[in-house]
Design a protein around this motif. Sequence first.
Motif, PDB file in Angstrom:
ATOM      1  N   ARG A   8       9.591 -12.220   0.319  1.00 63.46           N
ATOM      2  CA  ARG A   8       8.514 -13.217   0.328  1.00 63.46           C
ATOM      3  C   ARG A   8       8.703 -14.256  -0.769  1.00 63.46           C
ATOM      4  O   ARG A   8       8.223 -15.382  -0.657  1.00 63.46           O
ATOM      5  N   LYS A   9       9.391 -13.872  -1.856  1.00 60.08           N
ATOM      6  CA  LYS A   9       9.630 -14.816  -2.950  1.00 60.08           C
ATOM      7  C   LYS A   9      10.517 -15.993  -2.532  1.00 60.08           C
ATOM      8  O   LYS A   9      10.527 -17.027  -3.172  1.00 60.08           O
ATOM      9  N   LYS A  10      11.268 -15.791  -1.450  1.00 60.87           N
ATOM     10  CA  LYS A  10      12.160 -16.860  -0.982  1.00 60.87           C
ATOM     11  C   LYS A  10      11.404 -17.962  -0.271  1.00 60.87           C
ATOM     12  O   LYS A  10      11.956 -19.011   0.032  1.00 60.87           O
ATOM     13  N   THR A  11      10.144 -17.705   0.072  1.00 64.11           N
ATOM     14  CA  THR A  11       9.422 -18.624   0.937  1.00 64.11           C
ATOM     15  C   THR A  11       8.056 -18.993   0.378  1.00 64.11           C
ATOM     16  O   THR A  11       7.219 -18.129   0.168  1.00 64.11           O
ATOM     17  N   GLY A  12       7.856 -20.293   0.154  1.00 63.09           N
ATOM     18  CA  GLY A  12       6.530 -20.794  -0.176  1.00 63.09           C
ATOM     19  C   GLY A  12       5.809 -21.131   1.110  1.00 63.09           C
ATOM     20  O   GLY A  12       6.448 -21.432   2.117  1.00 63.09           O
ATOM     21  N   VAL A  13       4.470 -21.067   1.095  1.00 62.57           N
ATOM     22  CA  VAL A  13       3.746 -21.359   2.332  1.00 62.57           C
ATOM     23  C   VAL A  13       2.491 -22.184   2.064  1.00 62.57           C
ATOM     24  O   VAL A  13       1.800 -21.988   1.063  1.00 62.57           O
ATOM     25  N   VAL A  14       2.257 -23.143   2.970  1.00 63.44           N
ATOM     26  CA  VAL A  14       1.125 -24.070   2.858  1.00 63.44           C
ATOM     27  C   VAL A  14       0.389 -24.070   4.190  1.00 63.44           C
ATOM     28  O   VAL A  14       1.030 -24.130   5.244  1.00 63.44           O
ATOM     29  N   PHE A  15      -0.943 -23.969   4.132  1.00 60.19           N
ATOM     30  CA  PHE A  15      -1.733 -23.921   5.363  1.00 60.19           C
ATOM     31  C   PHE A  15      -2.624 -25.160   5.515  1.00 60.19           C
ATOM     32  O   PHE A  15      -2.906 -25.866   4.547  1.00 60.19           O
ATOM     33  N   GLN A  16      -3.111 -25.356   6.733  1.00 57.92           N
ATOM     34  CA  GLN A  16      -4.018 -26.453   7.056  1.00 57.92           C
ATOM     35  C   GLN A  16      -5.279 -26.413   6.193  1.00 57.92           C
ATOM     36  O   GLN A  16      -5.786 -27.444   5.761  1.00 57.92           O
ATOM     37  N   ASP A  17      -5.792 -25.195   5.949  1.00 59.36           N
ATOM     38  CA  ASP A  17      -7.081 -25.061   5.257  1.00 59.36           C
ATOM     39  C   ASP A  17      -6.910 -24.720   3.767  1.00 59.36           C
ATOM     40  O   ASP A  17      -7.818 -24.158   3.154  1.00 59.36           O
ATOM     41  N   PHE A  18      -5.778 -25.076   3.194  1.00 58.28           N
ATOM     42  CA  PHE A  18      -5.479 -25.011   1.747  1.00 58.28           C
ATOM     43  C   PHE A  18      -5.487 -23.590   1.158  1.00 58.28           C
ATOM     44  O   PHE A  18      -4.601 -23.237   0.395  1.00 58.28           O
ATOM     45  N   ARG A  19      -6.503 -22.810   1.482  1.00 55.22           N
ATOM     46  CA  ARG A  19      -6.604 -21.414   1.012  1.00 55.22           C
ATOM     47  C   ARG A  19      -6.502 -21.272  -0.511  1.00 55.22           C
ATOM     48  O   ARG A  19      -5.779 -20.415  -1.029  1.00 55.22           O
ATOM     49  N   LEU A  20      -7.209 -22.127  -1.230  1.00 50.56           N
ATOM     50  CA  LEU A  20      -7.250 -22.015  -2.692  1.00 50.56           C
ATOM     51  C   LEU A  20      -8.296 -20.984  -3.093  1.00 50.56           C
ATOM     52  O   LEU A  20      -9.222 -20.703  -2.328  1.00 50.56           O
ATOM     53  N   LEU A  21      -8.144 -20.438  -4.295  1.00 51.09           N
ATOM     54  CA  LEU A  21      -9.160 -19.519  -4.806  1.00 51.09           C
ATOM     55  C   LEU A  21     -10.317 -20.369  -5.324  1.00 51.09           C
ATOM     56  O   LEU A  21     -10.155 -21.154  -6.259  1.00 51.09           O
TER      57      LEU A  21
END
Length: 228
Positions: free
Chosen positions: A78-91
């Motif tokens: 999983r460390k090899k891959t960063g991921v970004v979503f439509q709904d940001f998913r911030l804390l």
Amino acid sequence: MISLKKVFMRYPNGVNALNGLDLEIKEGEFVFVVGPSGAGKSTLIKLLLKELQPTKGKIVMDGEDITKVHARRVPRIRKKTGVVFQDFRLLPNKTAYENIAFALEITRTKSKEIKPLVKKIMQMVGLDGKEKSMPNELSGGEQQRVSIARAIVNDPPILICDEPTGNLDPETSWEIMRLLRSINRAGTTIIMVTHDKNIVNNMKQRVVAIENGRIVRDDASGVYGYDD
Ligand SMILES: Nc1ncnc2c1ncn2[C@@H]1O[C@H](COP(=O)(O)OP(=O)(O)O)[C@@H](O)[C@H]1O
Ligand SMILES: [Mg+2]
């Protein structure tokens, strides 16, 4: 860099989401993934993130068949891959700075290295001065910049974006695309699922279309190709 060979994904309820998908992505590429709703795009992403195990087939990432990796070594994949979503998913209860720093804490970065790394990445994504802002005090575009910063702060070779402009107005979407393109030019391989016809048609990048769990089109400088 990424190779999927005859990948099948059948969910427990019997839905065949991927039906022998073949895809090769080279290091440094920028690839749009398009296709109708239900085509299997998110399933493909979940397989690359190792959130799902394919029913059949081979998925090689950085020379390693990730379908054969033992559960305890999944974090390393999983460390090899960063991921970004439509709904940001911030804390929601952490500042912009803390949201990004959190990604470094998880990977056990030394605490004295965290501050300079977060400062540098915030400057790079255009968030200078927003360190103390809470997510609800930021615009959609700024929240997406935080989410992109968080995704790349550990310097992964691959960045996966699932409709990163889906919640943004056209002008902000282009700002985010300029940022993604600059990250790509610096060497990160980017895979972006999108329904944004205007963006795909103007970027002139590789376009892979998925329908019914298979690749139906793969053009080096492609177009969106659907009406919506
Ligand atoms: N967790 C799941 N369980 C069962 N079926 C699923 C699940 N997730 C997705 N599907 C089904 O798999 C197919 C592909 O879905 P998905 O990969 O989400 O498509 P897309 O992202 O292209 O819209 C659809 O028919 C969808 O209903
Ligand atoms: Mg989807």
